[in-house]
Each structure stands twice: as C-alpha cells, then as structure tokens.
Design a protein around this motif. Structure first.
Motif, short mmCIF file in Angstrom:
data_model
loop_
_atom_site.label_atom_id
_atom_site.label_comp_id
_atom_site.label_asym_id
_atom_site.label_seq_id
_atom_site.Cartn_x
_atom_site.Cartn_y
_atom_site.Cartn_z
N ASN A 96 50.52 77.45 3.56
CA ASN A 96 50.04 78.83 3.64
C ASN A 96 50.27 79.51 2.31
OD1 ASN A 96 52.80 79.63 3.64
ND2 ASN A 96 52.88 79.34 5.87
N SER A 125 47.35 72.21 9.52
CA SER A 125 47.28 73.61 9.96
C SER A 125 48.69 74.20 9.98
CB SER A 125 46.65 73.71 11.35
OG SER A 125 46.75 75.03 11.84
N PRO A 126 49.02 75.11 9.05
CA PRO A 126 50.43 75.50 8.88
C PRO A 126 51.03 76.29 10.03
CG PRO A 126 49.00 76.77 7.42
CD PRO A 126 48.16 75.69 8.01
N ASP A 127 50.21 76.95 10.86
CA ASP A 127 50.79 77.72 11.97
C ASP A 127 50.61 77.04 13.32
OD1 ASP A 127 48.08 78.17 12.49
OD2 ASP A 127 48.44 80.25 13.14
N THR A 128 50.09 75.83 13.32
CA THR A 128 49.86 75.12 14.58
C THR A 128 51.08 74.26 14.90
OG1 THR A 128 47.46 75.10 14.25
CG2 THR A 128 48.36 73.46 15.76
N PRO A 129 51.58 74.30 16.14
CA PRO A 129 52.78 73.53 16.48
C PRO A 129 52.50 72.04 16.51
CG PRO A 129 51.81 74.48 18.45
CD PRO A 129 51.03 75.04 17.29
N SER A 147 53.34 66.62 13.82
CA SER A 147 53.73 67.92 13.29
C SER A 147 52.99 68.22 11.99
CB SER A 147 55.25 67.95 13.02
OG SER A 147 55.97 67.75 14.21
N PHE A 148 53.05 69.48 11.58
CA PHE A 148 52.40 69.90 10.34
C PHE A 148 52.82 69.01 9.17
CE2 PHE A 148 52.69 72.58 6.45
CZ PHE A 148 51.32 72.65 6.19
N LEU A 196 43.85 78.00 11.06
CA LEU A 196 44.96 78.63 11.76
C LEU A 196 44.67 78.71 13.26
CD1 LEU A 196 45.52 81.57 9.26
CD2 LEU A 196 46.85 79.45 9.38
N SER A 197 45.67 78.38 14.06
CA SER A 197 45.49 78.49 15.52
C SER A 197 45.67 79.91 16.01
CB SER A 197 46.46 77.55 16.24
OG SER A 197 47.80 77.84 15.90
N ALA A 198 46.23 80.79 15.16
CA ALA A 198 46.45 82.20 15.56
C ALA A 198 46.01 83.13 14.44
CB ALA A 198 47.91 82.43 15.92
N GLY A 199 44.86 82.88 13.87
CA GLY A 199 44.38 83.73 12.79
C GLY A 199 43.07 83.23 12.24
#
Length: 217
Positions: A96, A125-129, A147-148, A196-199
């Motif tokens: 990110n 994907s840096p915010d994906t678990p 994992s990332f 991003l999974s949340a953005g």
C-alpha cells in the motif's frame, strides 16, 4: 604443424545464459509509474494492473528504481536483486502507499504433463486477509491459507472453464467470485489477487499467461 595438447577446439556453440523479466504495477491507488533497471528505462507510465512484456536480460545483480511517472527523484522503490541465469521473473510493485516494496516472483521453468494445465495463486491485495481459493467447477479448495505476499506452488488441473471463488480462511465468508474463465492446455497461469477488499480500486484478479508457457531458457 604445431599442436598444443592443452587446447581443445570448440565443436559447438554454447548459448550464453539468459533471464527474462516483466513488471507489474500492483499498488492500489498509486499513480502511474516509470521503472528503471540499472538506470535504463524499462517501463513508462505503467498503470495499475498492467504488465509489461517480458524482456531478456543478462544474469547478474541489478538496481531497480520506480518513480511516479515523469519523475526522476524520490523513488517509491529503490532496491537491488540478483537475476539468476536461465530463469523467468515477474517483478511486482506491491503493497500500500505506506509500505511499497518489490515482490520478485519466479515463473518457474518446469516440464508439464502434456494436455494438462498448471495454476497457482499470488496474493497481492494488502488489505485482504488470509484466503482460501477454490475453482468452482471442482470439488474442494485448491489453495489454502494464502496470506498477503505469498505465492503458492503450481497445481495441475484439467484444461477447461473454471470460476474462481476466494474466501476468508478464518471465517469462510466469500470475498470475491470470478465468473467462468478458460484455462488452456499445456499452459501455466498465475491468479493474481490485486486491489482492495475494503476500498478502491476493488479486489479483482489478473490472469496472465506465465512466461514458462512459451519462453525457453
């Protein structure tokens, strides 16, 4: 005639070792980038999700600098790496905006069983678990607890059309479903999770054909 017993004429030409490298912009929300390898411009104005073509380079140590496109100071990545001979790499600008780094991914030269397909998963994907990945026309999960930053081993599958389902490893909740996609025989594919999974930009997958499908090293 003079004869030297220590000299043996070369009866065939040995090709020098070679390495191939391509570049990927996988930094969500980042501007377009320029990529320099040993101060040589390798990619100009590369946008998010885009790959370059593979370029042949000599094996050895390289410095790599990545700048916001049009800039030549304050690189967002300034690092070095060793390119091993007779190999194929994808160099991904990843992370990110607060933690940008280079991820060097080997497109492993290997034999393939004729008529089969090889698939692996790369989590960028840096915010994906941590995730599990399933091919929806096959039973069960094909990649577990990724994992990332992780790159899985290749898995052999039959050629065909597969959907891709990515779920959170800890909860099983669905994060992304990709519709049915063709995977051809005698080819290597990497499923890259980027975004991003949340953005924004949203989580998505890239499905390039890996260089080990058609490059000879």
């Amino acid at each position: 005639m003079f004869f030297c017993p220590l000299f043996t004429p070369t009866l065939f030409r040995v090709n020098p070792p070679i390495t191939y490298i391509r570049f990927l912009h996988a930094i969500p929300s980042a501007l377009n980038i320029d990529i320099y390898l040993n101060d040589r411009l390798m990619a100009s104005n590369l946008s998010f999700k885009k790959f370059t073509e593979y370029s042949p380079i000599a094996p050895g140590y390289y410095t790599l600098k990545i700048f916001v496109s049009g800039k030549t100071s304050n690189p967002i990545i300034d690092t070095s790496f060793f390119a091993t001979p007779n190999n194929i790499f994808t160099a991904a600008a990843a992370g990110n905006l607060n933690n940008i780094h280079l991820k060097l991914i080997e497109d492993i030269p290997m034999t393939i069983v004729p008529g089969t397909t090889m698939i692996r998963f790369i989590h960028l994907s840096p915010d994906t678990p941590t995730v599990n990945v399933a091919l929806t026309s096959r039973e069960g999960i094909i990649f577990n607890n990724v994992s990332f930053g992780e790159v899985t081993n290749y898995q052999q599958v039959s050629p065909g059309h597969y959907g891709i389902q990515i779920t959170a490893a800890h909860s099983g909740s669905v994060i992304l479903i990709v519709p049915s996609t063709p995977f051809g025989p005698n080819k290597f594919y990497s499923i890259y999770a980027v975004g991003l999974s949340a953005g924004n930009p949203p989580l998505q997958v890239l499905l390039p054909l890996d260089g080990n499908s058609y490059l000879k090293v």
